[in-house]
Design a protein around this motif. Structure first.
Motif, PDB file in Angstrom:
ATOM      1  N   ALA A  73     -46.451  75.103  36.639  1.00  0.00           N
ATOM      2  CA  ALA A  73     -46.946  76.290  35.940  1.00  0.00           C
ATOM      3  C   ALA A  73     -46.775  77.535  36.800  1.00  0.00           C
ATOM      4  O   ALA A  73     -47.084  77.522  38.002  1.00  0.00           O
ATOM      5  CB  ALA A  73     -48.411  76.113  35.582  1.00  0.00           C
ATOM      6  N   LEU A  74     -46.308  78.590  36.177  1.00  0.00           N
ATOM      7  CA  LEU A  74     -46.127  79.861  36.858  1.00  0.00           C
ATOM      8  C   LEU A  74     -47.471  80.543  37.062  1.00  0.00           C
ATOM      9  O   LEU A  74     -48.264  80.684  36.134  1.00  0.00           O
ATOM     10  CB  LEU A  74     -45.203  80.772  36.040  1.00  0.00           C
ATOM     11  CG  LEU A  74     -44.956  82.172  36.594  1.00  0.00           C
ATOM     12  CD1 LEU A  74     -44.316  82.119  37.985  1.00  0.00           C
ATOM     13  CD2 LEU A  74     -44.083  82.967  35.633  1.00  0.00           C
ATOM     14  N   GLY A  75     -47.700  80.959  38.302  1.00  0.00           N
ATOM     15  CA  GLY A  75     -48.878  81.756  38.639  1.00  0.00           C
ATOM     16  C   GLY A  75     -48.446  83.171  38.987  1.00  0.00           C
ATOM     17  O   GLY A  75     -47.416  83.658  38.510  1.00  0.00           O
ATOM     18  N   ASP A  76     -49.186  83.806  39.848  1.00  0.00           N
ATOM     19  CA  ASP A  76     -48.873  85.164  40.283  1.00  0.00           C
ATOM     20  C   ASP A  76     -47.812  85.150  41.382  1.00  0.00           C
ATOM     21  O   ASP A  76     -47.683  84.177  42.131  1.00  0.00           O
ATOM     22  CB  ASP A  76     -50.138  85.843  40.821  1.00  0.00           C
ATOM     23  CG  ASP A  76     -51.188  86.068  39.743  1.00  0.00           C
ATOM     24  OD1 ASP A  76     -50.806  86.243  38.564  1.00  0.00           O
ATOM     25  OD2 ASP A  76     -52.380  86.068  40.077  1.00  0.00           O
ATOM     26  N   GLU A  81     -47.357  76.296  40.460  1.00  0.00           N
ATOM     27  CA  GLU A  81     -48.248  75.200  40.838  1.00  0.00           C
ATOM     28  C   GLU A  81     -47.691  73.872  40.333  1.00  0.00           C
ATOM     29  O   GLU A  81     -47.333  73.741  39.166  1.00  0.00           O
ATOM     30  CB  GLU A  81     -49.650  75.410  40.277  1.00  0.00           C
ATOM     31  CG  GLU A  81     -50.605  74.329  40.728  1.00  0.00           C
ATOM     32  CD  GLU A  81     -52.035  74.550  40.299  1.00  0.00           C
ATOM     33  OE1 GLU A  81     -52.801  73.568  40.290  1.00  0.00           O
ATOM     34  OE2 GLU A  81     -52.397  75.700  39.959  1.00  0.00           O
ATOM     35  N   LEU A  82     -47.646  72.910  41.231  1.00  0.00           N
ATOM     36  CA  LEU A  82     -47.139  71.577  40.936  1.00  0.00           C
ATOM     37  C   LEU A  82     -48.297  70.604  40.776  1.00  0.00           C
ATOM     38  O   LEU A  82     -49.258  70.646  41.536  1.00  0.00           O
ATOM     39  CB  LEU A  82     -46.244  71.109  42.099  1.00  0.00           C
ATOM     40  CG  LEU A  82     -45.713  69.679  42.049  1.00  0.00           C
ATOM     41  CD1 LEU A  82     -44.672  69.536  40.951  1.00  0.00           C
ATOM     42  CD2 LEU A  82     -45.133  69.295  43.406  1.00  0.00           C
ATOM     43  N   GLY A  83     -48.183  69.717  39.792  1.00  0.00           N
ATOM     44  CA  GLY A  83     -49.136  68.632  39.607  1.00  0.00           C
ATOM     45  C   GLY A  83     -48.403  67.397  39.125  1.00  0.00           C
ATOM     46  O   GLY A  83     -47.241  67.479  38.712  1.00  0.00           O
ATOM     47  N   ILE A 116     -44.052  77.214  46.053  1.00  0.00           N
ATOM     48  CA  ILE A 116     -44.663  76.156  45.246  1.00  0.00           C
ATOM     49  C   ILE A 116     -45.965  75.782  45.937  1.00  0.00           C
ATOM     50  O   ILE A 116     -46.001  75.625  47.164  1.00  0.00           O
ATOM     51  CB  ILE A 116     -43.753  74.896  45.153  1.00  0.00           C
ATOM     52  CG1 ILE A 116     -42.356  75.248  44.658  1.00  0.00           C
ATOM     53  CG2 ILE A 116     -44.419  73.820  44.299  1.00  0.00           C
ATOM     54  CD1 ILE A 116     -42.254  75.651  43.227  1.00  0.00           C
ATOM     55  N   GLN A 117     -47.018  75.635  45.169  1.00  0.00           N
ATOM     56  CA  GLN A 117     -48.295  75.213  45.730  1.00  0.00           C
ATOM     57  C   GLN A 117     -48.831  74.027  44.948  1.00  0.00           C
ATOM     58  O   GLN A 117     -48.440  73.789  43.800  1.00  0.00           O
ATOM     59  CB  GLN A 117     -49.302  76.357  45.733  1.00  0.00           C
ATOM     60  CG  GLN A 117     -49.694  76.843  44.351  1.00  0.00           C
ATOM     61  CD  GLN A 117     -50.625  78.038  44.395  1.00  0.00           C
ATOM     62  OE1 GLN A 117     -50.811  78.662  45.435  1.00  0.00           O
ATOM     63  NE2 GLN A 117     -51.217  78.367  43.261  1.00  0.00           N
ATOM     64  N   ALA A 118     -49.716  73.283  45.584  1.00  0.00           N
ATOM     65  CA  ALA A 118     -50.350  72.130  44.946  1.00  0.00           C
ATOM     66  C   ALA A 118     -51.717  71.937  45.583  1.00  0.00           C
ATOM     67  O   ALA A 118     -51.952  72.343  46.729  1.00  0.00           O
ATOM     68  CB  ALA A 118     -49.497  70.874  45.123  1.00  0.00           C
TER      69      ALA A 118
END
Length: 177
Positions: A73-76, A81-83, A116-118
């Motif tokens: 999902a695209l954030g700022d 964000e990866l899940g 990319i964050q998780a």
């Protein structure tokens, strides 16, 4: 659609309800998720909803069997964000690492991702080890930042969260692109 050596990543279909139910109804699979195990009806509705939601990717073996899903999902600030959630029968076989790596590569190459964050529960050892296998760095520990359940007195059961991230240039350097 994306392909790896053993998997195909595609969009969900309404017909994925049975495979989705197989893993989202498993209490062990959803233990760290923000929702309880799904009923058959909930899984059927979720399959139909995900068929319209571009953030979810169905992970299938090359022979076609759906074994899990990825979320991107695209954030700022061009941060995504990866899940992930996978059928317990496939845990420990490298499918999550293989498919998540392909999706990260896709995000950096085609979605203009800068980062990319998780996030995961520190007690979910398999999850944070997966993130580290993907080359992501643990950026912090958020103390009691979220709750998904309440106790018998309806008070939140707070939990901690590890934050992970990787920048495009780190990914490219690690992959020697």
């Amino acid at each position: 659609m994306l392909e790896t050596a053993r998997c195909v990543l595609r969009r969900f279909r309404k017909e994925d309800e049975e495979a989705l139910y197989a893993y989202l109804s498993d209490p062990q699979v959803v233990h760290f998720e923000p929702y309880p195990p799904f009923s058959w009806e909930e899984a059927a509705a979720e399959a139909e909803r995900r068929a319209q939601d571009q953030r979810f990717w169905a992970v299938c073996l090359k022979e076609g069997r759906l074994i899990g899903n990825l979320y991107l999902a695209l954030g700022d600030f061009e941060t995504w964000e990866l899940g992930y959630v996978f059928n317990r029968a496939t845990w420990g076989q490298g499918y999550a690492t293989e498919s998540a790596g392909a999706l990260i590569q896709y995000a950096f190459e085609h979605l203009n991702a800068h980062r990319i964050q998780a996030f995961c529960n520190p007690e979910n050892t398999a999850s944070w080890r997966l993130l580290e296998r993907l080359g992501m760095r643990r950026e912090g520990l958020l103390l009691q930042n979220v709750y998904f359940r309440v106790d018998e007195n309806q008070k939140p059961i707070w939990q901690d969260t590890y934050a992970y991230g990787i920048l495009k240039e780190e990914w490219e350097s690690a992959c020697k692109i």
